[in-house]
Scaffold this motif. Structure first.
Motif, PDB file in Angstrom:
ATOM      1  N   SER A  88       0.849  -1.189   0.000  1.00 39.99           N
ATOM      2  CA  SER A  88       0.000   0.000   0.000  1.00 39.99           C
ATOM      3  C   SER A  88       0.885   1.240   0.000  1.00 39.99           C
ATOM      4  CB  SER A  88      -0.917  -0.001   1.227  1.00 39.99           C
ATOM      5  OG  SER A  88      -0.148   0.091   2.411  1.00 39.99           O
ATOM      6  N   GLN A  89       0.255   2.397  -0.051  1.00 40.89           N
ATOM      7  CA  GLN A  89       0.922   3.687   0.065  1.00 40.89           C
ATOM      8  C   GLN A  89       2.076   3.871  -0.909  1.00 40.89           C
ATOM      9  OE1 GLN A  89       1.259   5.241   4.137  1.00 40.89           O
ATOM     10  NE2 GLN A  89       0.391   3.285   4.825  1.00 40.89           N
ATOM     11  N   GLU A  90       1.911   3.377  -2.115  1.00 39.33           N
ATOM     12  CA  GLU A  90       2.938   3.557  -3.134  1.00 39.33           C
ATOM     13  C   GLU A  90       3.072   5.053  -3.435  1.00 39.33           C
ATOM     14  OE1 GLU A  90       0.239   1.581  -3.276  1.00 39.33           O
ATOM     15  OE2 GLU A  90       0.641  -0.213  -4.455  1.00 39.33           O
ATOM     16  N   THR A  91       4.259   5.592  -3.220  1.00 42.33           N
ATOM     17  CA  THR A  91       4.456   7.031  -3.389  1.00 42.33           C
ATOM     18  C   THR A  91       5.862   7.331  -3.872  1.00 42.33           C
ATOM     19  OG1 THR A  91       4.096   9.178  -2.317  1.00 42.33           O
ATOM     20  CG2 THR A  91       5.269   7.511  -1.024  1.00 42.33           C
ATOM     21  N   ALA A  92       6.024   8.532  -4.391  1.00 40.80           N
ATOM     22  CA  ALA A  92       7.346   9.080  -4.688  1.00 40.80           C
ATOM     23  C   ALA A  92       7.554  10.206  -3.684  1.00 40.80           C
ATOM     24  CB  ALA A  92       7.411   9.602  -6.116  1.00 40.80           C
ATOM     25  N   CYS A  93       8.471  10.013  -2.755  1.00 35.99           N
ATOM     26  CA  CYS A  93       8.693  10.973  -1.671  1.00 35.99           C
ATOM     27  C   CYS A  93       9.788  11.967  -2.059  1.00 35.99           C
ATOM     28  CB  CYS A  93       9.080  10.255  -0.383  1.00 35.99           C
ATOM     29  SG  CYS A  93       9.305  11.396   1.007  1.00 35.99           S
ATOM     30  N   HIS A  94       9.495  13.246  -1.879  1.00 38.05           N
ATOM     31  CA  HIS A  94      10.414  14.320  -2.246  1.00 38.05           C
ATOM     32  C   HIS A  94      11.032  14.996  -1.034  1.00 38.05           C
ATOM     33  CE1 HIS A  94       9.157  14.555  -6.573  1.00 38.05           C
ATOM     34  NE2 HIS A  94       8.162  13.845  -6.064  1.00 38.05           N
ATOM     35  N   CYS A  95      10.897  14.405   0.169  1.00 40.47           N
ATOM     36  CA  CYS A  95      11.417  15.059   1.373  1.00 40.47           C
ATOM     37  C   CYS A  95      12.944  15.143   1.336  1.00 40.47           C
ATOM     38  CB  CYS A  95      10.931  14.360   2.647  1.00 40.47           C
ATOM     39  SG  CYS A  95      11.836  12.881   3.101  1.00 40.47           S
ATOM     40  N   SER A  96      13.476  16.091   2.083  1.00 39.03           N
ATOM     41  CA  SER A  96      14.922  16.303   2.066  1.00 39.03           C
ATOM     42  C   SER A  96      15.684  15.116   2.656  1.00 39.03           C
ATOM     43  CB  SER A  96      15.275  17.588   2.815  1.00 39.03           C
ATOM     44  OG  SER A  96      14.880  17.498   4.170  1.00 39.03           O
ATOM     45  N   CYS A 126      14.852  11.847   2.417  1.00 38.12           N
ATOM     46  CA  CYS A 126      14.930  10.828   1.361  1.00 38.12           C
ATOM     47  C   CYS A 126      15.948  11.229   0.289  1.00 38.12           C
ATOM     48  CB  CYS A 126      13.557  10.601   0.725  1.00 38.12           C
ATOM     49  SG  CYS A 126      12.451   9.580   1.715  1.00 38.12           S
ATOM     50  N   ARG A 127      15.938  12.511  -0.075  1.00 32.41           N
ATOM     51  CA  ARG A 127      16.894  12.973  -1.087  1.00 32.41           C
ATOM     52  C   ARG A 127      18.332  12.799  -0.607  1.00 32.41           C
ATOM     53  NH1 ARG A 127      14.122  17.827  -1.134  1.00 32.41           N
ATOM     54  NH2 ARG A 127      16.117  18.878  -0.836  1.00 32.41           N
ATOM     55  N   HIS A 128      18.607  13.202   0.624  1.00 29.51           N
ATOM     56  CA  HIS A 128      19.976  13.117   1.124  1.00 29.51           C
ATOM     57  C   HIS A 128      20.441  11.681   1.324  1.00 29.51           C
ATOM     58  CE1 HIS A 128      19.601  17.442   2.147  1.00 29.51           C
ATOM     59  NE2 HIS A 128      20.871  17.409   1.787  1.00 29.51           N
ATOM     60  N   THR A 129      19.555  10.806   1.793  1.00 32.07           N
ATOM     61  CA  THR A 129      19.977   9.429   2.056  1.00 32.07           C
ATOM     62  C   THR A 129      20.076   8.580   0.791  1.00 32.07           C
ATOM     63  OG1 THR A 129      17.706   8.746   2.570  1.00 32.07           O
ATOM     64  CG2 THR A 129      19.114   9.428   4.423  1.00 32.07           C
ATOM     65  N   SER A 130      19.500   9.065  -0.306  1.00 33.67           N
ATOM     66  CA  SER A 130      19.560   8.302  -1.556  1.00 33.67           C
ATOM     67  C   SER A 130      20.447   8.948  -2.609  1.00 33.67           C
ATOM     68  CB  SER A 130      18.154   8.143  -2.137  1.00 33.67           C
ATOM     69  OG  SER A 130      17.670   9.402  -2.589  1.00 33.67           O
ATOM     70  N   GLY A 131      20.680  10.250  -2.484  1.00 33.86           N
ATOM     71  CA  GLY A 131      21.418  10.960  -3.523  1.00 33.86           C
ATOM     72  C   GLY A 131      20.595  11.124  -4.784  1.00 33.86           C
ATOM     73  N   ALA A 132      19.274  11.076  -4.651  1.00 33.80           N
ATOM     74  CA  ALA A 132      18.360  11.173  -5.795  1.00 33.80           C
ATOM     75  C   ALA A 132      17.347  12.289  -5.545  1.00 33.80           C
ATOM     76  CB  ALA A 132      17.636   9.840  -5.985  1.00 33.80           C
ATOM     77  N   SER A 169      22.029  -0.199   9.523  1.00 32.54           N
ATOM     78  CA  SER A 169      20.940   0.740   9.788  1.00 32.54           C
ATOM     79  C   SER A 169      21.472   2.002  10.448  1.00 32.54           C
ATOM     80  CB  SER A 169      19.885   0.093  10.676  1.00 32.54           C
ATOM     81  OG  SER A 169      20.392  -0.161  11.958  1.00 32.54           O
ATOM     82  N   PHE A 170      20.673   3.063  10.378  1.00 32.82           N
ATOM     83  CA  PHE A 170      20.976   4.299  11.082  1.00 32.82           C
ATOM     84  C   PHE A 170      19.684   5.051  11.353  1.00 32.82           C
ATOM     85  CE2 PHE A 170      20.813   5.666   6.733  1.00 32.82           C
ATOM     86  CZ  PHE A 170      20.354   6.977   6.757  1.00 32.82           C
ATOM     87  N   ARG A 171      19.713   5.877  12.388  1.00 34.05           N
ATOM     88  CA  ARG A 171      18.568   6.718  12.733  1.00 34.05           C
ATOM     89  C   ARG A 171      18.632   7.964  11.852  1.00 34.05           C
ATOM     90  NH1 ARG A 171      15.162   5.307  17.319  1.00 34.05           N
ATOM     91  NH2 ARG A 171      14.521   7.438  16.958  1.00 34.05           N
ATOM     92  N   SER A 172      17.607   8.166  11.038  1.00 35.32           N
ATOM     93  CA  SER A 172      17.589   9.337  10.159  1.00 35.32           C
ATOM     94  C   SER A 172      16.751  10.471  10.731  1.00 35.32           C
ATOM     95  CB  SER A 172      17.080   8.954   8.772  1.00 35.32           C
ATOM     96  OG  SER A 172      15.774   8.411   8.843  1.00 35.32           O
ATOM     97  N   SER A 204       6.567  19.915  -0.913  1.00 35.38           N
ATOM     98  CA  SER A 204       6.875  21.267  -0.434  1.00 35.38           C
ATOM     99  C   SER A 204       8.374  21.442  -0.171  1.00 35.38           C
ATOM    100  CB  SER A 204       6.083  21.601   0.830  1.00 35.38           C
ATOM    101  OG  SER A 204       6.492  20.772   1.896  1.00 35.38           O
ATOM    102  N   SER A 205       9.066  20.343   0.068  1.00 33.67           N
ATOM    103  CA  SER A 205      10.515  20.419   0.250  1.00 33.67           C
ATOM    104  C   SER A 205      11.262  19.841  -0.957  1.00 33.67           C
ATOM    105  CB  SER A 205      10.938  19.702   1.543  1.00 33.67           C
ATOM    106  OG  SER A 205      10.518  18.354   1.524  1.00 33.67           O
ATOM    107  N   GLY A 206      10.537  19.645  -2.052  1.00 34.78           N
ATOM    108  CA  GLY A 206      11.146  19.105  -3.270  1.00 34.78           C
ATOM    109  C   GLY A 206      12.028  20.132  -3.972  1.00 34.78           C
TER     110      GLY A 206
END
Length: 139
Positions: A20-28, A30-36, A58-61, A110-112
């Motif tokens: 469920s909840q298939e999404t494309a997340c644009h939060c900062s 997700c961007r920083h941890t993926s480089g995308a 693992s790490f606490r983000s 909004s943070s994209g």
């Protein structure tokens, strides 16, 4: 059964039940941890997910979030929130067949990045999708 792995194949997983909840997340984060510019995710019940080989790092983000990734190649794999302990979010593109679960919307736009232009016609939410603490799509 959905199956996936990291880029190098050292960590493999299975995700059952109904995603469920298939999404494309644009939060900062997700961007920083993926480089995308954004990351595609889906959610399954935590009980329906298991690593079948390898041991992810693992790490606490954030104060409530823990991310898992392959320590050998760096592939982001999962996100767990203490706010939703019965769920696990999985990176869609770590699936063997990511075409099976395309995003149904865009969240946290909004943070994209200003240079990302969305033209896929999917709903766009400034934060989370409606019904989960948001006012509804921005388009």
């Amino acid at each position: 059964m959905l199956k996936g792995q990291c880029f190098c194949g050292a960590v493999r997983y299975e995700a059952g039940d109904t995603p469920s909840q298939e999404t494309a997340c644009h939060c900062s984060v997700c961007r920083h941890t993926s480089g995308a510019p954004f990351v595609a995710w889906f959610t399954v019940p935590a009980m329906a997910f298991r690593f079948t080989s390898g041991r992810p790092a693992s790490f606490r983000s954030s104060a409530h979030g823990t991310r898992m990734f392959c320590a050998a190649c760096g592939t982001p794999l999962t996100f767990r929130s203490a706010q939703f302990p019965d769920e696990i979010d999985v990176t869609t593109c770590s699936l063997e067949d990511p075409e099976r679960l395309p995003p149904k919307d865009h969240t946290h736009t909004s943070s994209g990045l200003s240079w990302v232009r969305l033209a896929d016609g999917l709903p766009v939410y400034g934060e989370t999708r409606s019904g989960i603490g948001a006012a509804g799509p921005v388009r």
